[in-house]
Scaffold this motif. Sequence first.
Motif, short mmCIF file in Angstrom:
data_model
loop_
_atom_site.label_atom_id
_atom_site.label_comp_id
_atom_site.label_asym_id
_atom_site.label_seq_id
_atom_site.Cartn_x
_atom_site.Cartn_y
_atom_site.Cartn_z
N THR A 283 -13.81 11.14 -36.27
CA THR A 283 -13.85 12.41 -37.00
C THR A 283 -12.69 13.31 -36.62
O THR A 283 -12.14 14.03 -37.47
N ASP A 310 -18.42 8.37 -47.99
CA ASP A 310 -19.71 9.00 -47.68
C ASP A 310 -20.00 9.00 -46.19
O ASP A 310 -20.48 10.00 -45.64
N ARG A 313 -17.85 11.61 -44.61
CA ARG A 313 -18.35 12.96 -44.90
C ARG A 313 -19.54 13.29 -44.00
O ARG A 313 -19.60 14.37 -43.40
N ASP A 314 -20.48 12.38 -43.90
CA ASP A 314 -21.69 12.62 -43.08
C ASP A 314 -21.31 12.85 -41.63
O ASP A 314 -21.86 13.74 -40.97
N VAL A 317 -19.57 16.31 -41.19
CA VAL A 317 -20.57 17.39 -41.26
C VAL A 317 -21.36 17.47 -39.96
O VAL A 317 -21.63 18.56 -39.44
N SER A 323 -17.85 20.14 -44.73
CA SER A 323 -17.52 18.91 -45.43
C SER A 323 -16.01 18.69 -45.34
O SER A 323 -15.25 19.62 -45.06
N LYS A 325 -13.91 18.38 -47.71
CA LYS A 325 -13.26 19.25 -48.70
C LYS A 325 -13.14 20.67 -48.16
O LYS A 325 -12.09 21.31 -48.26
N GLU A 326 -14.22 21.19 -47.57
CA GLU A 326 -14.19 22.54 -47.01
C GLU A 326 -13.19 22.64 -45.87
O GLU A 326 -12.48 23.63 -45.72
#
Length: 331
Positions: A283, A310, A313-314, A317, A323, A325-326
């Motif tokens: 990450t 996916d 992303r998980d 987060v 996320s 994107k954020e």
Amino acid sequence: MRNKAGEFMPNSSPKMPARQVTILVFDGVQPIDFSGPAQALITANEEGASPQYVVNVRAFTGEKIQTASGFSINAEPIDLDLDIDTLIIPGGPGVHDGAQKNSEFRNALHQLCERSKRICSICTGAFLLAQAGMLANRRAVTHWRSCERLSHEFPDVQVESNSLFLKDGKVWTSAGVTAGIDLTLALIQEDHDATLAAKVARRLVVYLRRPGGQNQYSEPLSLQEASGTQYANLLQQMINKPEFSWTVEHMASIAGQSLRSFHRQFKEEVGTTPSKALEKIRTELARTYLHTTNMRMKQIATKAGFDSEDSMRDAIVRQFGLSPKEMRERF
């Protein structure tokens, strides 16, 4: 605490002589190149370094020095007969504008380097060491924008442009700007141990050791203190190859332990499970790609070692509360 000469004086025991560190400044010096390493060393004192460091800022002129940032600093004149444990040469435009062209400066610097037990250049300070003849036939690095120039002007220097910092004998060189702090943390670890260096890194809110070269990603801070454990090699392999299909069985094999012993001891020493450590590494790498590239999410997921967008992303987060994107938009 400072003495009358302006040196940072540690509370050292008489039985444990302090390490004398001299930072040589000149007109056109870049402030972060001397203030970053100085702060790291003083923080090491505050965290219990023994022996401690006496850090002093000196100049050949002993006058006010005009920095590249537009303000001036006071520097005491340097004694060329002084025995120095560590000599630090910062960079800045002054290495080209004035200091490098001054033969008197070069000769005095060479004399000073010969008397110092350890010599370090920060950023473009490598040009001054090269001028003084201290980098001949040595491996060295400087700021990525100046590596080609260093290689061209001093063909006898083995420039390794992708390194964050290098040690060749008693000479250390670093890449640009904040890499001076990375180098100083390595000095602290060499002088003391990884635990103290990790404490300093946490105080300064930086990473103890960033893998890769000058275009690098970040190693998770929470894993830094494990660098002095039996799992240092395993963690480094995981950082270098995040896309590898790491299984706990394979990790245990590299560590040379049974699965049960590995899982238990890894958590005790590193502070997290092997799978969670791997997720942190991946990450952190994905976050760096999100911040510094325009790669598509699928590309980032693949390069960071995730099997899908996916799953990336998980994991992001879970680690950061945002996320992908954020994270990209907020940066």
